[in-house]
Design an enzyme around this catalytic site. Structure first.
Site, PDB file in Angstrom:
ATOM      1  N   GLU A 158      -3.976  15.036  -0.207  1.00 61.42           N
ATOM      2  CA  GLU A 158      -3.160  15.070   1.005  1.00 61.42           C
ATOM      3  C   GLU A 158      -3.868  15.885   2.088  1.00 61.42           C
ATOM      4  O   GLU A 158      -3.697  15.640   3.280  1.00 61.42           O
ATOM      5  CB  GLU A 158      -1.770  15.652   0.701  1.00 61.42           C
ATOM      6  CG  GLU A 158      -0.702  15.213   1.679  1.00 61.42           C
ATOM      7  CD  GLU A 158       0.711  15.557   1.243  1.00 61.42           C
ATOM      8  OE1 GLU A 158       1.522  14.642   1.040  1.00 61.42           O
ATOM      9  OE2 GLU A 158       1.022  16.756   1.107  1.00 61.42           O
ATOM     10  N   HIS A 214     -10.344  11.267 -25.962  1.00 54.90           N
ATOM     11  CA  HIS A 214      -9.956  10.090 -26.746  1.00 54.90           C
ATOM     12  C   HIS A 214      -9.308   9.053 -25.852  1.00 54.90           C
ATOM     13  O   HIS A 214      -8.555   8.207 -26.314  1.00 54.90           O
ATOM     14  CB  HIS A 214      -9.025  10.518 -27.884  1.00 54.90           C
ATOM     15  CG  HIS A 214      -9.681  11.544 -28.747  1.00 54.90           C
ATOM     16  ND1 HIS A 214     -10.486  11.234 -29.810  1.00 54.90           N
ATOM     17  CD2 HIS A 214      -9.704  12.902 -28.638  1.00 54.90           C
ATOM     18  CE1 HIS A 214     -10.962  12.345 -30.344  1.00 54.90           C
ATOM     19  NE2 HIS A 214     -10.513  13.369 -29.653  1.00 54.90           N
ATOM     20  N   LYS A 232       7.078   6.082   4.519  1.00 54.69           N
ATOM     21  CA  LYS A 232       8.491   6.465   4.655  1.00 54.69           C
ATOM     22  C   LYS A 232       9.208   5.488   5.588  1.00 54.69           C
ATOM     23  O   LYS A 232      10.319   5.057   5.319  1.00 54.69           O
ATOM     24  CB  LYS A 232       8.611   7.887   5.210  1.00 54.69           C
ATOM     25  CG  LYS A 232       8.193   8.959   4.224  1.00 54.69           C
ATOM     26  CD  LYS A 232       8.467  10.332   4.806  1.00 54.69           C
ATOM     27  CE  LYS A 232       7.851  11.410   3.960  1.00 54.69           C
ATOM     28  NZ  LYS A 232       7.834  12.709   4.619  1.00 54.69           N
TER      29      LYS A 232
END
Ligand code: F6P
Length: 527
Positions: free
Chosen positions: A320, A349, A453
């Site tokens: 950000e 793994h 948004k």
């Protein structure tokens, strides 16, 4: 191996006061890198000084950037800010103590046993990191988090708490006080309180900017408290504000040590001398590894379960802050560094196979914690412990990476405690600031987030209109195209299709899908 040893000694940073060391020797930078980048680093140091002195370091939002003052209030450029920070820390300590003593609580000789922090992004990731890293079985309050608008996710948290809701303190954390996901979480928790016949406001605390929608609501409804944060604290750097301190103090974490760790690291990383400045060294390594353009990903690999949230925290802090379209001169640069990771040796793994043999588009940041934090040794084979294996896997992977020409750096702390966590957080915060200067971007705004948004608001608007339309024409069936035209969104069939698929998948929403011969021939109606 002798060549590794010499380079290791040449580039090993060790700081006893911080309990921190950094090994950059496995990054393949040329010996003259420090000299080459020195002028830009000197500019970064100057800019960091100006920022700490109260310059408008975030010009787009016309804001100062003051997270460093949170752990050294005397540094703040105005007395009112110093006083406000001190006052907030004092109020947090007193409030937490009063809760622990049972003087604030549900009454009837009951105490708060749990808390739920409702927040998102910077208003949740830092607190979650701290909570999980420093959890002990003797914590005063058990931490829970609601950091999304996922109803099932919220129900999951509430189910775990069950009938203990009355003994659960609710913190609603939102700097802006207007974030949708957080608002929704708060409303959902209110409903849960009402269902159990408990008064929500008796258990609720706000953490927000004075005067925000949330602050006003808390005051109007008479919540327990409203703790402040300020426009000069960015969400992603708010963990040393009330956002991080209040939940930590309630849990029983030593916030004085946490702040001291951050403050001590700030002191070391303020030095305009790269050879003794670990944050500058990190920033320089990022600059080298990614060509100053984000050309390689940052893999965060802490070999410690308690630091599992670090990669998520770093994702926000780095991506950000650095992921920007324009530089500070308005030139389009599309900057950033991608961050991912989880923990070692678990990830060995999973994706470490690709790191060792696959596409070489990353550099690893190992986090090593020397203390295994076990009093009694349990031997797995001979005199070897699980902790020995944990370190062996770290060193083994580090060596394997080097052998395959892949870069890594290792940050080592002696113990994981409130102090060292404060150190780590401050280290990364400062590295971000310095790196942003090196690549000439504003690390303190996030204009891109607004686009998503706005898009979500449009969807909610279309959803409401289509529900209304179907209800007004109850009993009739419609195609996606017909509904789109009827609600005045004729060009939005694709998004409407997704909305209707969601609604009709949830039988309680009152929308039924009558399947057609292909997905696009379906018709929708009310139930
Ligand atoms: O939308 C991004 C963002 O603004 C982050 O920067 C921030 O941490 C998060 O949302 C939450 O914001 P707030 O604390 O204002 O609710």
């Amino acid at each position: 191996m002798a060549k590794y040893w010499q380079r290791f000694k040449d580039y090993y940073y060790d700081n006893k006061e911080l309990g921190l060391s950094i090994d950059t020797s496995r990054m393949n930078f040329p010996d003259n890198l420090f000299d080459l980048v020195e002028p830009q680093l000197q500019r970064a140091y100057r800019e960091m000084t100006e920022l700490e002195d109260g310059a408008i370091a975030n010009p787009d939002e016309n804001r100062m950037v003051g997270h460093y003052w949170l752990r050294n209030p005397a540094l703040a450029p105005f007395e009112e800010i110093t006083a406000a920070i001190n006052n907030s820390i004092e109020r947090i300590s007193v409030f937490a103590k009063t809760v622990h003593q049972g003087m604030i609580g549900p009454g009837n000789e009951k105490r708060f046993k749990n808390f739920i922090l409702i927040g998102i992004g910077g208003s949740a990731l830092g607190p979650q990191l701290v909570s999980d890293a420093l959890w002990t079985k003797n914590d005063y309050l058990k931490p829970y988090y609601i950091d999304n608008t996922d109803p099932d996710g919220i129900d999951r948290v509430l189910a775990k708490i069950g009938m203990e809701l009355e003994e659960t303190l609710i913190m609603v954390a939102s700097k802006s006080g207007g974030t949708t996901e957080t608002y929704n979480g708060m409303q959902e928790v209110r409903v849960a309180f009402a269902k159990q016949g408990i008064t929500f406001t008796n258990n609720a605390v706000a953490i927000t900017m004075p005067g925000s929608k949330l602050d006003l609501l808390a005051k109007e409804e008479g919540w327990l408290e409203s703790f402040p944060l300020w426009d000069w604290v960015g969400g992603r750097t708010s963990v040393t504000s009330a956002v991080g301190l209040l939940p930590a103090a309630l849990q029983g974490i030593d916030i004085t040590s946490f702040l001291k760790g951050a403050r001590s690291c700030d002191e070391q990383t303020r030095q305009p001398n790269t050879s003794v400045n670990p944050a500058a060294q990190l920033a320089l390594m990022w600059f080298h590894a990614t060509d100053g353009k984000g050309s390689k990903d940052m893999v965060i690999l802490p070999y410690k379960d308690r630091l599992q949230h670090l990669a998520c925290y770093m994702q926000q802090l780095v991506m950000e802050s650095l992921g920007k379209k324009y530089d500070r001169n308005g030139v389009e640069v599309n900057q950033g560094i991608s961050v991912y990771g989880n923990k070692g040796s678990t990830d060995q793994h999973a994706y470490v196979q690709q790191l060792i043999e696959g596409v070489n588009n990353f550099f690893v940041t190992f986090i090593e914690v020397l203390g295994d934090e076990r009093k009694d040794n349990i031997y797995i084979t001979g005199n070897i412990t699980s902790g020995d294996y944990l370190q062996a896997f770290l060193l083994g992977t580090r060596q394997a990476l080097t052998q395959q020409g892949r870069e890594s750096l290792t940050i080592t702390i002696k113990h994981l405690d409130a102090f060292s966590l404060g150190v780590l957080i401050a280290l990364f915060e400062r590295a971000i600031g310095i790196y942003a200067s090196l690549i000439n971007i504003n690390a303190y705004h996030q204009p891109g987030v607004e686009l998503g948004k706005k898009g979500a608001n449009m969807i909610i608007d279309m959803l409401a209109k289509s529900l209304d339309y179907l209800q007004q024409n109850s009993g009739e069936t419609f195609s996606v195209e017909e509904i789109a035209a009827a609600i005045g969104n004729p060009e939005d069939e694709e998004r409407l299709f997704k909305i209707l698929e969601h609604l009709s998948a949830n039988s309680n929403r009152g929308v039924k899908k009558i399947c057609g011969i292909d997905p696009f021939k379906s018709r929708y109606t009310t139930i």
